[in-house]
Design a protein around this motif. Sequence first.
Motif, PDB file in Angstrom:
ATOM      1  N   GLU A 269       0.833  -1.208   0.000  1.00  0.00           N
ATOM      2  CA  GLU A 269       0.000   0.000   0.000  1.00  0.00           C
ATOM      3  C   GLU A 269       0.864   1.254   0.000  1.00  0.00           C
ATOM      4  O   GLU A 269       0.532   2.255  -0.649  1.00  0.00           O
ATOM      5  N   SER A 270       1.984   1.213   0.701  1.00  0.00           N
ATOM      6  CA  SER A 270       2.904   2.350   0.723  1.00  0.00           C
ATOM      7  C   SER A 270       3.518   2.588  -0.657  1.00  0.00           C
ATOM      8  O   SER A 270       3.659   3.734  -1.103  1.00  0.00           O
ATOM      9  N   GLU A 272       2.167   1.749  -3.562  1.00  0.00           N
ATOM     10  CA  GLU A 272       1.089   2.261  -4.415  1.00  0.00           C
ATOM     11  C   GLU A 272       0.790   3.718  -4.100  1.00  0.00           C
ATOM     12  O   GLU A 272       0.542   4.529  -5.008  1.00  0.00           O
ATOM     13  N   SER A 273       0.830   4.068  -2.828  1.00  0.00           N
ATOM     14  CA  SER A 273       0.561   5.438  -2.413  1.00  0.00           C
ATOM     15  C   SER A 273       1.617   6.407  -2.957  1.00  0.00           C
ATOM     16  O   SER A 273       1.312   7.537  -3.321  1.00  0.00           O
ATOM     17  N   LYS A 276       0.631   7.175  -6.439  1.00  0.00           N
ATOM     18  CA  LYS A 276      -0.577   8.000  -6.443  1.00  0.00           C
ATOM     19  C   LYS A 276      -0.223   9.451  -6.159  1.00  0.00           C
ATOM     20  O   LYS A 276      -0.713  10.375  -6.829  1.00  0.00           O
ATOM     21  N   ASP A 277       0.642   9.669  -5.178  1.00  0.00           N
ATOM     22  CA  ASP A 277       1.075  11.031  -4.857  1.00  0.00           C
ATOM     23  C   ASP A 277       1.832  11.648  -6.027  1.00  0.00           C
ATOM     24  O   ASP A 277       1.668  12.837  -6.333  1.00  0.00           O
TER      25      ASP A 277
END
Length: 300
Positions: A269-270, A272-273, A276-277
Motif C-alpha cells: 500500500e505504501s 502504491e501510495s 498516487k502522490d
Amino acid sequence: MNDASSLLKEFETEYVPQINATLQHLNEGWIDQSILQSAMTYSVDAGGKRLRPLLTLAVLKTYGVQLTEGQLMAASALELLHTYSLIHDDLPAMDNDDLRRGVATNHVKFGAGMATLAGDGLLTLAFEWLSNADIPATQQLSLVRALSHAAGPAGMVAGQAQDISSEHHQLNIDELAKLHRQKTGALLHYAVEAGCIMADVNEEERQDLLKFADQFGLAYQIYDDLLDVTSTAQQLGKKTHKDAGEEKNTYPGLFGVEGTKQRLKRVVESAESQLKDLNQITGRDYRLLNAFCSYFKIKE
C-alpha cells in the motif's frame, strides 16, 4: 484477473520475449570458452520472471520513450548480473541449493568451480554490455556507476554478507529491513533508477520513483520469505522451508505468517501510495508501474 494484473500480463507478454531475444546475444561471440558458455547460458536460459529489466522498461514506457535495441541491451544487462547472484547464492559454500527455476542449479550441473566462473562471467559481462549498449556515453557512465554501487559491497554483496553473518542470531526489525534493502532491494532500486537515467527523468520525480522502488523491493523480499513457508518446491521451482532450518532471519520468523501478511499488505500500500502522490503532482499515468504491485498475491 483484475485490471492491474491484466495490464502487467500484457506488458510481460510484449516485452519478456524481447528481453529473452536480447539475452540470446550471449551466443554471439561474447564468451570464448565452450564449457563456460554452456554454464553461463544454462542459468540465463532457465527462465525467470525477468522482473528487473521489465521494471526498467516500464519506467521508459511510462515516460513515453520509444524503446531502442541499445536500451534493451542495457536493461537486459541487469538480468545477467541478477543471474550471477543466483548462481553464487546457490553454491555449496552459500545456500547449497540443488534446485533453481525448476531445474538443477548450476553447480549441480557443471560443478562448483565452473559455476563460480559462470557467475563471474555474467557479473563482468553485465558491465561490458552496459558499456557497449548503443545509448549516450553519459548514460552508460551513470548506469555503470549506479549498478556497481547497487551490486557491490555497499549493496547486494553487503546484504549477502550480513545474511551469512547473522545466521543463528536474531536481528531486530530495523536490522532485518536493512539486510533486505541491500540483499534484494538494491537491484530493484537500480532497475527503476536505470529507467530514470535512460528516460532522463528529472531529479525530483526520480527520487519519488526510487522511494516506490524501495517499497517494492521490501515487499518483494517479504513476499519471498512468505512463499518459503506457504508454498511447495513445485510451485516455486526451488526448495522451500529452508530458511527456518538454517536459522535465517526472515519476516515470518520475526512476525509469524499472519503478521508477515499484514506487514506485506502495508508495504505494498505504501508503494502504491507513492505512485498516487506522484500522479497528483505530475499528472502522469503510473498505472503500469503500479501494476507491478499485483505480483504480490496475499491470501487472507
